[in-house]
Design a protein around this motif. Structure first.
Motif, short mmCIF file in Angstrom:
data_model
loop_
_atom_site.label_atom_id
_atom_site.label_comp_id
_atom_site.label_asym_id
_atom_site.label_seq_id
_atom_site.Cartn_x
_atom_site.Cartn_y
_atom_site.Cartn_z
N ALA A 45 45.69 17.33 2.35
CA ALA A 45 44.78 17.09 3.48
C ALA A 45 43.92 15.88 3.15
N LEU A 46 43.30 15.94 1.99
CA LEU A 46 42.38 14.88 1.59
C LEU A 46 42.72 14.43 0.18
N ASP A 47 42.85 13.13 0.03
CA ASP A 47 43.19 12.57 -1.28
C ASP A 47 42.27 11.39 -1.55
N VAL A 48 41.31 11.60 -2.43
CA VAL A 48 40.32 10.58 -2.72
C VAL A 48 40.62 10.01 -4.10
N ARG A 49 40.71 8.68 -4.16
CA ARG A 49 41.09 8.05 -5.43
C ARG A 49 40.13 6.93 -5.80
N GLY A 50 39.51 7.08 -6.93
CA GLY A 50 38.64 6.01 -7.46
C GLY A 50 37.57 5.58 -6.48
N LEU A 51 36.97 6.55 -5.78
CA LEU A 51 35.99 6.20 -4.75
C LEU A 51 34.63 5.89 -5.37
N SER A 52 34.14 4.69 -5.10
CA SER A 52 32.81 4.29 -5.54
C SER A 52 32.01 3.93 -4.31
N ALA A 53 30.72 4.22 -4.35
CA ALA A 53 29.88 3.87 -3.20
C ALA A 53 28.44 3.67 -3.65
N GLY A 54 27.81 2.69 -3.07
CA GLY A 54 26.40 2.44 -3.35
C GLY A 54 25.66 2.16 -2.06
N GLY B 80 33.73 6.14 -8.95
CA GLY B 80 35.15 6.32 -9.24
C GLY B 80 35.57 7.77 -9.14
N LEU B 81 35.33 8.35 -7.97
CA LEU B 81 35.56 9.79 -7.78
C LEU B 81 37.01 10.06 -7.36
N ASP B 82 37.62 11.04 -8.00
CA ASP B 82 38.97 11.48 -7.64
C ASP B 82 38.92 12.94 -7.20
N LEU B 83 39.58 13.23 -6.07
CA LEU B 83 39.53 14.60 -5.56
C LEU B 83 40.70 14.81 -4.60
N VAL B 84 41.41 15.92 -4.79
CA VAL B 84 42.52 16.23 -3.87
C VAL B 84 42.31 17.63 -3.29
N VAL B 85 42.38 17.73 -1.96
CA VAL B 85 42.33 19.04 -1.30
C VAL B 85 43.62 19.18 -0.48
#
Ligand SMILES: Nc1ncnc2c1ncn2[C@@H]1O[C@H](COP(=O)(O)OP(=O)(O)OP(=O)(O)O)[C@@H](O)[C@H]1O
Ligand SMILES: [Mg+2]
Length: 266
Positions: free
Chosen positions: A4-13, A22-27
């Motif tokens: 459903a959701l695949d987040v790879r190396g997410l950075s945010a400021g 650099g967030l990684d998360l898979v749902v």
């Protein structure tokens, strides 16, 4: 297993402050995951960045059923099936809940007849019929607002639901009611990321996986044993086990603070 959701190396400021690192998360579709983390670790920011709130400098990837989200406008992300419930729902003066939902349904390609039918049915189920023709969240109690948000989800049937602290500010009975509503929403076509500070909601909702976020990254993922470790030792125990250094902007929380039924951020 479809993702459903695949987040790879997410950075945010935002405003010169780096929040996600650099967030990684898979749902996967059909699963419900819980996200826990100390105040200020970036949980709400993750939701805002995924839904496309303006103002963040973002890099990395976020895929909804394989489609890249980050380059899309807010309404395009919603059309793909992304829905967020808010930690602090806001009142929307002048827009009745029913009108809002009919419009949101149309944006998502749901026919008006189908939308009206779902609104009646789900409003009865979640006991929100009397709120339908009032402005959104106008004079609702915390618990009523959270119930209303779950109701909106039941009508719009997202593919990915981001539930930001749906349990904060609720009394024990309301936590149970909202948790049961979330459990009832489980479906092979839905992936849920549920942010919470409290183990008590996990008594009624059984997440397939629990993730711990510290300092803008997922530092550990596991099953119920992770929530138990947190309950016993707080984030300090997790930091010590993982050899993470505590920063001044993220004070460690004592276990006694942790699982109190008084939310500290409402
Ligand atoms: N516009 C902004 N400018 C500067 N800092 C910000 C801004 N928005 C958020 N932050 C900071 O980013 C960090 C992460 O905030 P966020 O709301 O994502 O935390 P959270 O994990 O949801 O915390 P909580 O558990 O308290 O809800 C915090 O330190 C917050 O003060
Ligand atoms: Mg938050």
């Amino acid at each position: 297993m479809t993702t459903a959701l695949d987040v790879r190396g997410l950075s945010a400021g935002v405003d010169g402050k780096q929040i996600l690192e650099g967030l990684d998360l898979v749902v996967p579709l059909g699963q419900m995951h819980a996200l826990m983390g100390p105040n200020g670790s970036g949980k709400s920011t993750l939701c805002h960045v995924l839904t496309g709130k303006a103002g963040y400098v973002v890099s990395g990837e976020a895929l909804l059923e394989g489609k890249e989200l980050l380059s899309l406008e807010v309404d395009e992300r919603a059309r793909l099936g992304l829905l967020q419930s808010f930690q602090y729902p806001t009142e929307v003066p002048g827009v009745a809940l029913r009108e809002f939902l009919l419009e949101a349904a149309e944006e998502r390609g749901i026919s008006e007849a189908e939308a009206r039918d779902r609104i009646e049915r789900e409003a009865a189920r979640f006991d929100v019929t009397r709120f339908l023709d009032r402005a959104i969240n106008n004079d609702l109690s915390g618990g009523e607002m959270k119930r209303s948000e779950i109701f909106q989800m039941a009508v719009l049937r997202p593919r990915v639901a981001l539930l930001d602290e749906i349990d904060s500010g609720l009394d024990i009975d309301a936590v149970k009611q909202v948790a049961q509503a979330v459990e009832e929403m489980r479906s092979p076509d839905l992936g849920v990321l549920m942010i919470t500070h409290y183990n008590r909601i996990l008594r009624y909702v059984t997440p397939d996986r629990i993730h711990v976020m510290i300092g803008g990254r997922i530092v550990d993922s596991g099953g119920a044993e992770l929530a138990e470790e947190l309950e016993a030792g707080g984030y300090k125990a997790i930091r010590e086990r993982l050899g993470l250094v505590e920063t001044s902007s993220e004070p460690a929380r004592r276990p006694a603070d942790f699982f109190t039924d008084t939310p500290f951020d409402v």
